[in-house]
Design an enzyme around this catalytic site. Sequence first.
Site, PDB file in Angstrom:
ATOM      1  CG  ASN A   1      32.412  37.796  33.035  1.00 39.41           C
ATOM      2  OD1 ASN A   1      32.210  37.144  34.056  1.00 39.41           O
ATOM      3  ND2 ASN A   1      33.277  37.409  32.128  1.00 39.41           N
TER       4      ASN A   1
ATOM      5  N   GLY B   1      37.085  35.369  39.076  1.00 40.08           N
ATOM      6  CA  GLY B   1      36.984  36.816  39.274  1.00 40.08           C
ATOM      7  C   GLY B   1      38.321  37.476  39.009  1.00 40.08           C
TER       8      GLY B   1
ATOM      9  CB  THR C   1      44.529  39.060  39.005  1.00 42.14           C
ATOM     10  OG1 THR C   1      44.281  38.379  37.762  1.00 42.14           O
ATOM     11  CG2 THR C   1      45.894  38.661  39.526  1.00 42.14           C
ATOM     12  CB  ALA C   2      43.318  42.398  43.114  1.00 34.14           C
ATOM     13  CB  THR C   3      39.143  39.121  44.107  1.00 36.50           C
ATOM     14  OG1 THR C   3      38.781  40.412  43.658  1.00 36.50           O
ATOM     15  CG2 THR C   3      38.171  38.658  45.163  1.00 36.50           C
TER      16      THR C   3
ATOM     17  CD  GLU D   1      39.798  28.756  35.879  1.00 37.85           C
ATOM     18  OE1 GLU D   1      40.338  29.415  34.970  1.00 37.85           O
ATOM     19  OE2 GLU D   1      40.082  27.570  36.107  1.00 37.85           O
TER      20      GLU D   1
ATOM     21  CB  CYS E   1      38.109  36.056  31.526  1.00 42.25           C
ATOM     22  SG  CYS E   1      37.258  34.496  31.255  1.00 42.25           S
TER      23      CYS E   1
ATOM     24  CD  GLU F   1      36.372  26.755  36.907  1.00 45.66           C
ATOM     25  OE1 GLU F   1      36.066  27.423  35.910  1.00 45.66           O
ATOM     26  OE2 GLU F   1      35.892  26.950  38.032  1.00 45.66           O
TER      27      GLU F   1
HETATM   28  P1  NDP Z   1      35.853  40.338  41.448  1.00 46.93           P
HETATM   29  O1  NDP Z   1      37.125  39.681  41.755  1.00 46.93           O
HETATM   30  O2  NDP Z   1      35.648  41.730  41.889  1.00 46.93           O
HETATM   31  O3  NDP Z   1      34.636  39.519  42.031  1.00 46.93           O
HETATM   32  C1  NDP Z   1      34.409  38.161  41.749  1.00 46.93           C
HETATM   33  C2  NDP Z   1      33.554  37.564  42.858  1.00 46.93           C
HETATM   34  O4  NDP Z   1      34.301  37.558  44.070  1.00 46.93           O
HETATM   35  C3  NDP Z   1      32.293  38.365  43.149  1.00 46.93           C
HETATM   36  O5  NDP Z   1      31.261  37.481  43.518  1.00 46.93           O
HETATM   37  C4  NDP Z   1      32.749  39.221  44.305  1.00 46.93           C
HETATM   38  O6  NDP Z   1      31.683  39.711  45.052  1.00 46.93           O
HETATM   39  C5  NDP Z   1      33.583  38.237  45.082  1.00 46.93           C
HETATM   40  N1  NDP Z   1      34.526  38.816  46.032  1.00 46.93           N
HETATM   41  C6  NDP Z   1      35.074  40.051  46.034  1.00 46.93           C
HETATM   42  N2  NDP Z   1      35.873  40.214  47.125  1.00 46.93           N
HETATM   43  C7  NDP Z   1      35.851  39.050  47.821  1.00 46.93           C
HETATM   44  C8  NDP Z   1      36.445  38.575  49.020  1.00 46.93           C
HETATM   45  N3  NDP Z   1      37.244  39.340  49.766  1.00 46.93           N
HETATM   46  N4  NDP Z   1      36.186  37.326  49.426  1.00 46.93           N
HETATM   47  C9  NDP Z   1      35.392  36.527  48.686  1.00 46.93           C
HETATM   48  N5  NDP Z   1      34.765  36.914  47.568  1.00 46.93           N
HETATM   49  C10 NDP Z   1      34.990  38.149  47.110  1.00 46.93           C
HETATM   50  O7  NDP Z   1      35.673  40.197  39.878  1.00 46.93           O
HETATM   51  P2  NDP Z   1      34.504  40.806  38.993  1.00 46.93           P
HETATM   52  O8  NDP Z   1      33.177  40.348  39.495  1.00 46.93           O
HETATM   53  O9  NDP Z   1      34.761  42.252  38.814  1.00 46.93           O
HETATM   54  O10 NDP Z   1      34.725  40.028  37.621  1.00 46.93           O
HETATM   55  C11 NDP Z   1      35.598  40.441  36.648  1.00 46.93           C
HETATM   56  C12 NDP Z   1      36.896  39.658  36.715  1.00 46.93           C
HETATM   57  O11 NDP Z   1      36.641  38.281  36.573  1.00 46.93           O
HETATM   58  C13 NDP Z   1      37.840  40.011  35.590  1.00 46.93           C
HETATM   59  O12 NDP Z   1      39.136  40.175  36.097  1.00 46.93           O
HETATM   60  C14 NDP Z   1      37.798  38.797  34.700  1.00 46.93           C
HETATM   61  O13 NDP Z   1      38.940  38.601  33.921  1.00 46.93           O
HETATM   62  C15 NDP Z   1      37.587  37.706  35.677  1.00 46.93           C
HETATM   63  N6  NDP Z   1      37.045  36.529  35.005  1.00 46.93           N
HETATM   64  C16 NDP Z   1      37.857  35.431  34.848  1.00 46.93           C
HETATM   65  C17 NDP Z   1      37.413  34.326  34.150  1.00 46.93           C
HETATM   66  C18 NDP Z   1      38.262  33.104  34.014  1.00 46.93           C
HETATM   67  O14 NDP Z   1      37.707  32.045  33.736  1.00 46.93           O
HETATM   68  N7  NDP Z   1      39.570  33.159  34.193  1.00 46.93           N
HETATM   69  C19 NDP Z   1      36.077  34.302  33.555  1.00 46.93           C
HETATM   70  C20 NDP Z   1      35.324  35.503  33.794  1.00 46.93           C
HETATM   71  C21 NDP Z   1      35.807  36.572  34.494  1.00 46.93           C
HETATM   72  P3  NDP Z   1      31.057  41.156  44.674  1.00 46.93           P
HETATM   73  O15 NDP Z   1      30.660  41.134  43.272  1.00 46.93           O
HETATM   74  O16 NDP Z   1      29.926  41.264  45.587  1.00 46.93           O
HETATM   75  O17 NDP Z   1      32.154  42.144  44.976  1.00 46.93           O
END
Ligand code: NDP
Length: 479
Positions: free
Chosen positions: A150, A226, A228-230, A248, A282, A460
């Site tokens: 994002n 990223g 929450t599930a990840t 985060e 987020c 952070e």
């Molecule tokens: P994801 O959790 O899908 O992905 C985040 C990152 O993790 C990507 O680089 C992704 O790779 C990687 N990833 C996915 N699966 C794995 C795994 N099994 N092992 C290691 N890395 C993995 O999130 P999104 O990219 O869809 O981002 C959106 C989310 O991020 C929203 O829930 C948002 O709220 C959150 N977010 C939180 C923030 C905060 O500061 N709290 C700030 C900004 C966003 P790939 O893209 O290749 O799948």
Amino acid sequence: MNIQNYINGQFENPISKEWIDNYNPANGDVYGQTPNSSKKDVEKAYQSAKAAFKQWSLTTLEERSKILIKISELLEANLDRFAEAESKDNGKPISLAKAIDIPRAASNFRFFGNAITQFASESHESVGKNAINYTLRQPIGVVGCISPWNLPLYLFTWKIAPAIAAGNCVVAKPSEVTPMTAYLLGEICNEAGLPEGVLNIVHGLGTTTGQSIIQHPGIKAISFTGGTATGAHIAKVAAPMFKKLSLELGGKNPNIIFADCDYDDMLKTTVLSSFANQGQICLCGSRILVEASIYEKFKEDFVEKVKQLKVGHPSKDTTNIGALVSKSHLEKVLNYIDIGKNEGGKILCGGNKVIVKNYENGYYLEPTIIEIKTNECRVNQEEIFGPVVTIMPFETENDVLEMANKVKYGLSTTLWTNDLKRTMRMSTQLQAGIVWVNTWMLRDLRTPFGGIKASGVGREGGFEALRFFTEAKNVCIKY
Ligand code: NDP
């Protein structure tokens, strides 16, 4: 344009020769390829980071600071190029990438370049025991940084800058959906004189490349932003290896509006906190809770303002809302709009895809406001992460506190009121890592940043980030 991994200061293709298509969300075209790096690429990046660590961890703070600040200056000098790349990769308006994303990435390097020269550790005199204790804060070694799509460069550098400032070497993976600016960063790092191997960027899918990073036994800390599930998955994989973790995660943030607020300021800011970056931040205030006495007025004014937002091609200066990041994300958000309707929500505006002339295959969506009847409905509880907000009235301070906190997330809250006592009462009781009062997204990089509950673990920002990227060691000397 093909993207390459950046390992040991060199650009290279993935060992497996496997690639992923890179899409332009504004028109749906494939415009390049990204490596789908395997375990072997991650291993190579790790070995390069490991080899660089000894020397980098002994580099003086002045030298590290100089390099980080140079990276910051080079990003600023390349603002247009980076902003164009970010906008094309992500679909965000170029005006936003120029005003926020790239300047903030530059600030991240400048901030941590300065912060490391001010980072002090404690000493404790053990009075009566003839001893003194002091704390060493030493770099961890090789750390992993994984970031989402994002705010691609903004969040990528928010991790990398403190990690290398603290003397670590990094294996980093940006989201495969938006890899371009991370790729361009490699060139800048070389030009700034960052030694080979200090930063290694491997591109690819989360489930392959990301997974290889989190399960690598030599990577001792993971900083992840990223979903929450990840985050839960990463915690599970990392826990048996006792890795340090900063997570985060998602948010579903309340925007609480009391009748005594500065109305015009609130209205203007609420449009932004709802729909900036297509609602894909987020920190967006996606649950709008309004005191009943001004609810009808707010509803009318808010809908009118939101209808004026222009959805369009990200490269146009007139565009307020660009394209969503991907086709699958657009479909997910549209599905939530259907869920909202099916659970009795009333669409006050938006709700539909937008066909932009000449860019008919782009992923555009109208900013959408759903009036809901209960706090418990899914569109008000689950993270949609798109240009969709819910609105609902409340009667009393206690009611709104309960509504605000009754959600699994706890990232940020915005509170609009001029009542100081109420501000103090509510700030202590709101379950969130950040409470903004009469503002939104006002950031000071020294402050702790992060969430509670399902929004994450750890903080952070400022010295919190430098503490995360170092191990504290107590040395006790008896004299
Ligand atoms: P994801 O959790 O899908 O992905 C985040 C990152 O993790 C990507 O680089 C992704 O790779 C990687 N990833 C996915 N699966 C794995 C795994 N099994 N092992 C290691 N890395 C993995 O999130 P999104 O990219 O869809 O981002 C959106 C989310 O991020 C929203 O829930 C948002 O709220 C959150 N977010 C939180 C923030 C905060 O500061 N709290 C700030 C900004 C966003 P790939 O893209 O290749 O799948």
